[in-house]
Design a protein around this motif. Structure first.
Motif, PDB file in Angstrom:
ATOM      1  N   LYS A   1      40.074  41.172  30.953  1.00 65.03           N
ATOM      2  CA  LYS A   1      40.352  42.068  29.828  1.00 65.03           C
ATOM      3  C   LYS A   1      41.273  43.169  30.338  1.00 65.03           C
ATOM      4  CE  LYS A   1      35.665  41.612  27.944  1.00 65.03           C
ATOM      5  NZ  LYS A   1      34.440  42.359  27.665  1.00 65.03           N
ATOM      6  N   GLY A   2      42.439  43.285  29.728  1.00 64.05           N
ATOM      7  CA  GLY A   2      43.363  44.337  30.129  1.00 64.05           C
ATOM      8  C   GLY A   2      43.754  44.273  31.590  1.00 64.05           C
ATOM      9  N   GLY A   3      43.868  43.073  32.130  1.00 60.31           N
ATOM     10  CA  GLY A   3      44.251  42.901  33.526  1.00 60.31           C
ATOM     11  C   GLY A   3      43.120  43.104  34.521  1.00 60.31           C
ATOM     12  N   ILE A   4      41.910  43.337  34.039  1.00 64.94           N
ATOM     13  CA  ILE A   4      40.749  43.538  34.915  1.00 64.94           C
ATOM     14  C   ILE A   4      39.806  42.352  34.767  1.00 64.94           C
ATOM     15  CG2 ILE A   4      38.771  45.020  35.428  1.00 64.94           C
ATOM     16  CD1 ILE A   4      40.397  47.339  34.173  1.00 64.94           C
ATOM     17  N   ASP A   5      39.368  41.803  35.898  1.00 65.14           N
ATOM     18  CA  ASP A   5      38.410  40.695  35.874  1.00 65.14           C
ATOM     19  C   ASP A   5      36.996  41.240  35.765  1.00 65.14           C
ATOM     20  OD1 ASP A   5      40.311  38.692  36.084  1.00 65.14           O
ATOM     21  OD2 ASP A   5      40.254  38.672  38.271  1.00 65.14           O
TER      22      ASP A   5
ATOM     23  N   PHE B   1      35.124  43.239  38.716  1.00 67.26           N
ATOM     24  CA  PHE B   1      35.111  42.656  40.060  1.00 67.26           C
ATOM     25  C   PHE B   1      36.499  42.807  40.663  1.00 67.26           C
ATOM     26  CE2 PHE B   1      34.885  39.104  43.137  1.00 67.26           C
ATOM     27  CZ  PHE B   1      33.714  39.461  43.784  1.00 67.26           C
ATOM     28  N   LYS B   2      36.640  43.756  41.561  1.00 73.56           N
ATOM     29  CA  LYS B   2      37.944  44.113  42.110  1.00 73.56           C
ATOM     30  C   LYS B   2      38.558  43.024  42.991  1.00 73.56           C
ATOM     31  CE  LYS B   2      36.986  49.013  41.923  1.00 73.56           C
ATOM     32  NZ  LYS B   2      36.777  50.245  42.660  1.00 73.56           N
ATOM     33  N   ALA B   3      37.734  42.203  43.613  1.00 74.42           N
ATOM     34  CA  ALA B   3      38.256  41.156  44.499  1.00 74.42           C
ATOM     35  C   ALA B   3      38.892  40.011  43.720  1.00 74.42           C
ATOM     36  CB  ALA B   3      37.157  40.630  45.402  1.00 74.42           C
ATOM     37  N   GLY B   4      38.724  39.989  42.402  1.00 73.62           N
ATOM     38  CA  GLY B   4      39.325  38.940  41.577  1.00 73.62           C
ATOM     39  C   GLY B   4      38.308  37.937  41.094  1.00 73.62           C
ATOM     40  N   GLY B   5      38.400  37.629  39.813  1.00 74.66           N
ATOM     41  CA  GLY B   5      37.464  36.701  39.194  1.00 74.66           C
ATOM     42  C   GLY B   5      37.530  35.297  39.766  1.00 74.66           C
TER      43      GLY B   5
END
Length: 133
Positions: A108-112, A14-18
């Protein structure tokens, strides 16, 4: 008569942020209709308060061209960034004995990532009826 239990799990980045997603689903699900208006028409508060465990909400949505409703009790876990919806009424309970939908956010790894889990139990009576047709 017991049912047939199963589980579906899906995960998406989710690019907009978790945090944005969790806030939307936990505290403002009524805004979800603005995000995907072709599928979800409304989310109405029936009892309690948005974002509060034990509150009751009702979704109005379109499934396979048919207008439908789903009435749910919500449980919010801010620490886990998790929202659980236990189905207590609506069209889906015509097919399923029980249904619980959970979404949670994890990084995970800076990705939500948003993980959706649907636990459901199909009614054996419905399965039996479908087999006879």
């Amino acid at each position: 008569m017991a049912g047939l239990a199963d589980k579906l799990i899906a995960q998406v980045a989710f690019k907009a942020g978790g945090d944005v997603f969790h806030h939307l689903m936990a505290k403002n699900p009524n805004h979800f209709a603005k995000v995907c208006s072709s599928k979800v028409q409304a989310c109405e508060l029936q009892q309690g308060q948005f974002g509060t465990t034990g509150s009751v909400i009702q979704w109005k949505y379109v499934l396979e061209g048919k207008e439908s409703i789903a009435k749910q009790v919500i449980e919010v876990d801010e620490e886990k960034k998790q929202v659980t919806y236990k189905m207590i009424g609506g069209d889906l309970l015509e097919l399923y004995k029980n249904m619980v939908i959970t979404n949670h956010v994890e990084t995970k790894g800076g990705i939500d990532f948003i993980t959706w889990t649907i636990d459901y139990e199909r009614s054996m009576q419905i399965i039996h009826t479908q087999l006879q047709s």
